[in-house]
Design a protein around this motif. Sequence first.
Motif, PDB file in Angstrom:
ATOM      1  N   ARG A 296       0.822  -1.213   0.000  1.00 18.96           N
ATOM      2  CA  ARG A 296       0.000   0.000   0.000  1.00 18.96           C
ATOM      3  C   ARG A 296       0.857   1.266   0.000  1.00 18.96           C
ATOM      4  N   LEU A 297       1.986   1.225   0.691  1.00 18.91           N
ATOM      5  CA  LEU A 297       2.887   2.373   0.656  1.00 18.91           C
ATOM      6  C   LEU A 297       3.462   2.581  -0.737  1.00 18.91           C
ATOM      7  N   GLU A 298       3.793   1.500  -1.392  1.00 15.88           N
ATOM      8  CA  GLU A 298       4.303   1.591  -2.760  1.00 15.88           C
ATOM      9  C   GLU A 298       3.264   2.222  -3.676  1.00 15.88           C
ATOM     10  N   ARG A 299       1.997   1.930  -3.416  1.00 11.77           N
ATOM     11  CA  ARG A 299       0.906   2.430  -4.248  1.00 11.77           C
ATOM     12  C   ARG A 299       0.769   3.952  -4.152  1.00 11.77           C
ATOM     13  N   VAL A 300       1.069   4.523  -3.004  1.00 13.26           N
ATOM     14  CA  VAL A 300       0.916   5.978  -2.822  1.00 13.26           C
ATOM     15  C   VAL A 300       2.267   6.686  -2.696  1.00 13.26           C
ATOM     16  N   LYS A 301       3.334   5.981  -3.023  1.00 11.37           N
ATOM     17  CA  LYS A 301       4.682   6.533  -2.837  1.00 11.37           C
ATOM     18  C   LYS A 301       4.866   7.860  -3.549  1.00 11.37           C
ATOM     19  N   ASP A 302       4.424   7.962  -4.789  1.00 13.13           N
ATOM     20  CA  ASP A 302       4.639   9.179  -5.566  1.00 13.13           C
ATOM     21  C   ASP A 302       3.971  10.387  -4.932  1.00 13.13           C
ATOM     22  N   GLU A 303       2.841  10.174  -4.261  1.00 11.35           N
ATOM     23  CA  GLU A 303       2.150  11.280  -3.608  1.00 11.35           C
ATOM     24  C   GLU A 303       2.806  11.659  -2.281  1.00 11.35           C
ATOM     25  N   LEU A 304       3.432  10.686  -1.620  1.00  9.25           N
ATOM     26  CA  LEU A 304       3.980  10.931  -0.294  1.00  9.25           C
ATOM     27  C   LEU A 304       5.405  11.479  -0.311  1.00  9.25           C
ATOM     28  N   VAL A 305       6.168  11.184  -1.382  1.00  3.55           N
ATOM     29  CA  VAL A 305       7.585  11.570  -1.373  1.00  3.55           C
ATOM     30  C   VAL A 305       7.779  13.080  -1.329  1.00  3.55           C
ATOM     31  N   SER A 306       6.771  13.824  -1.758  1.00  2.00           N
ATOM     32  CA  SER A 306       6.904  15.281  -1.757  1.00  2.00           C
ATOM     33  C   SER A 306       6.568  15.894  -0.401  1.00  2.00           C
ATOM     34  N   LYS A 307       6.090  15.078   0.534  1.00  2.00           N
ATOM     35  CA  LYS A 307       5.706  15.587   1.842  1.00  2.00           C
ATOM     36  C   LYS A 307       6.841  15.363   2.844  1.00  2.00           C
ATOM     37  N   SER A 308       6.926  16.251   3.809  1.00  2.00           N
ATOM     38  CA  SER A 308       7.913  16.117   4.874  1.00  2.00           C
ATOM     39  C   SER A 308       7.188  16.143   6.214  1.00  2.00           C
ATOM     40  N   MET A 309       7.894  15.782   7.278  1.00  2.00           N
ATOM     41  CA  MET A 309       7.294  15.855   8.600  1.00  2.00           C
ATOM     42  C   MET A 309       6.962  17.302   8.956  1.00  2.00           C
ATOM     43  N   ASN A 310       7.737  18.237   8.427  1.00  2.00           N
ATOM     44  CA  ASN A 310       7.407  19.652   8.637  1.00  2.00           C
ATOM     45  C   ASN A 310       6.044  19.978   8.058  1.00  2.00           C
ATOM     46  N   ASP A 311       5.799  19.476   6.834  1.00  2.00           N
ATOM     47  CA  ASP A 311       4.503  19.720   6.185  1.00  2.00           C
ATOM     48  C   ASP A 311       3.367  19.136   7.013  1.00  2.00           C
ATOM     49  N   LEU A 312       3.561  17.909   7.482  1.00  2.68           N
ATOM     50  CA  LEU A 312       2.503  17.229   8.217  1.00  2.68           C
ATOM     51  C   LEU A 312       2.203  17.916   9.549  1.00  2.68           C
ATOM     52  N   TYR A 313       3.243  18.454  10.168  1.00  4.21           N
ATOM     53  CA  TYR A 313       3.062  19.061  11.484  1.00  4.21           C
ATOM     54  C   TYR A 313       2.785  20.563  11.425  1.00  4.21           C
ATOM     55  N   MET A 314       2.706  21.112  10.219  1.00  9.23           N
ATOM     56  CA  MET A 314       2.604  22.551  10.058  1.00  9.23           C
ATOM     57  C   MET A 314       1.460  23.162  10.860  1.00  9.23           C
ATOM     58  N   ASN A 315       0.324  22.504  10.888  1.00  6.66           N
ATOM     59  CA  ASN A 315      -0.863  23.081  11.510  1.00  6.66           C
ATOM     60  C   ASN A 315      -1.126  22.592  12.929  1.00  6.66           C
ATOM     61  N   VAL A 316      -0.226  21.771  13.472  1.00  9.30           N
ATOM     62  CA  VAL A 316      -0.534  21.197  14.780  1.00  9.30           C
ATOM     63  C   VAL A 316       0.519  21.498  15.841  1.00  9.30           C
ATOM     64  N   VAL A 317       1.653  22.064  15.465  1.00  7.08           N
ATOM     65  CA  VAL A 317       2.648  22.444  16.467  1.00  7.08           C
ATOM     66  C   VAL A 317       2.765  23.960  16.502  1.00  7.08           C
ATOM     67  N   GLN A 318       3.202  24.488  17.582  1.00  5.59           N
ATOM     68  CA  GLN A 318       3.344  25.933  17.706  1.00  5.59           C
ATOM     69  C   GLN A 318       4.397  26.417  16.743  1.00  5.59           C
ATOM     70  N   ARG A 319       4.121  27.583  16.141  1.00  2.00           N
ATOM     71  CA  ARG A 319       5.026  28.124  15.127  1.00  2.00           C
ATOM     72  C   ARG A 319       6.400  28.464  15.711  1.00  2.00           C
ATOM     73  N   ASN A 320       6.472  28.729  16.995  1.00  2.00           N
ATOM     74  CA  ASN A 320       7.776  29.109  17.573  1.00  2.00           C
ATOM     75  C   ASN A 320       8.608  27.924  17.970  1.00  2.00           C
ATOM     76  N   HIS A 321       8.138  26.689  17.640  1.00  2.00           N
ATOM     77  CA  HIS A 321       8.927  25.482  17.862  1.00  2.00           C
ATOM     78  C   HIS A 321       9.130  24.793  16.515  1.00  2.00           C
ATOM     79  N   GLU A 322      10.048  25.286  15.722  1.00  2.00           N
ATOM     80  CA  GLU A 322      10.258  24.751  14.380  1.00  2.00           C
ATOM     81  C   GLU A 322      10.765  23.312  14.465  1.00  2.00           C
ATOM     82  N   VAL A 323      10.144  22.444  13.685  1.00  2.00           N
ATOM     83  CA  VAL A 323      10.571  21.057  13.619  1.00  2.00           C
ATOM     84  C   VAL A 323      11.233  20.827  12.281  1.00  2.00           C
ATOM     85  N   LYS A 324      12.507  20.510  12.288  1.00  2.00           N
ATOM     86  CA  LYS A 324      13.263  20.364  11.044  1.00  2.00           C
ATOM     87  C   LYS A 324      13.261  18.917  10.588  1.00  2.00           C
ATOM     88  N   ASP A 325      13.301  18.730   9.268  1.00  2.00           N
ATOM     89  CA  ASP A 325      13.322  17.378   8.692  1.00  2.00           C
ATOM     90  C   ASP A 325      14.597  16.667   9.039  1.00  2.00           C
TER      91      ASP A 325
END
Length: 325
Positions: A296-325
């Motif tokens: 299943r991961l292989e099936r959606v790989k092309d859509e997921l490779v462009s995302k980072s943990m920063n992208d995923l956490y963008m709206n849920v962590v405080q902006r003053n605590h930057e999370v780097k990839d």
Amino acid sequence: MDIVKENRYHLEKYYDGAESKLDDEFSWYNVIGTYEAMAGKGSLDNIFLLEFDDFDDTHRLAYGIGVNTQLKRITVMIRGTYAETTDDWKRNLQFDTLQVPLPAELDSPQRSMKVHRGCYEYLFRNTLRGPTHPEERYEEVLNTILWVCEKYPDFKLFISGHSLGGALALLLAFHSSADRRMPKPVTCISVGSLAVGDESFQSAFGEAERRGWVRHLRVTNEDDPVPKLPPFPWYKPVGMNLKLCRKSGYALSHSSSLDSAVSGNSFTELWHATYDNTGSIEDILKPHLLPEYLRRLERVKDELVSKSMNDLYMNVVQRNHEVKD
């Protein structure tokens, strides 16, 4: 590389060289061939296994630590449920909660939280503690990780596991992230993992997330029954959930959002995940096995490779605590 070859030899010997059967039952078997090809091109020269500990693994969790000097990444892998002869199953089924103190470094009025007894005791209460094992298992693993981090001070730390290993990885990531000596953030990637705590744990984990100490990507197949465990509504997931759909696509949500699978740990959800599948027990468990996750991961790989943990956490962590990839 010698370890990879040795495991390939044992698999071939066990299955009498039936490569097609190996491909069917172990989709990662092909990965071994890929790694061998990479090794032939020198691509594995920057990947090292620094620690592997499966001593008395019928009673103690087994883990390994690898380093990728090219990606500057330290990866801790914890083995999942292995066999009925180990303590793994007993720990899985200890669904009652245990009230434990929060890491002192959180400095929170909350003071304590409730967690899955079996998982917590597997990591923090060493039944073999004595002259040969003076430390709790958590302390042994933590000290080894710190030794590796000291050796590679600018590397990122990832902790991962499947099934029970994912639950243990989450507890290890949360508690170790509160240690001031750990690189931040500690990233946990769990696959097909059961939940490990109630709302008090969810709240404490969320505070560590907001401080930029820890982050969690919880990968689940929508029809995998194990992430619905324990089957009680007070158990809550934490972090970001990547739900892989049965037919196609995926869904992403955070445990703090209304559309997350917060209600997933219930008898109703477990019933549907288990009994909507009218096949054999193997069919019911198939969505929990790594080959199905890999497909299943292989099936959606092309859509997921462009995302980072920063992208995923963008709206849920405080902006003053930057999370780097």
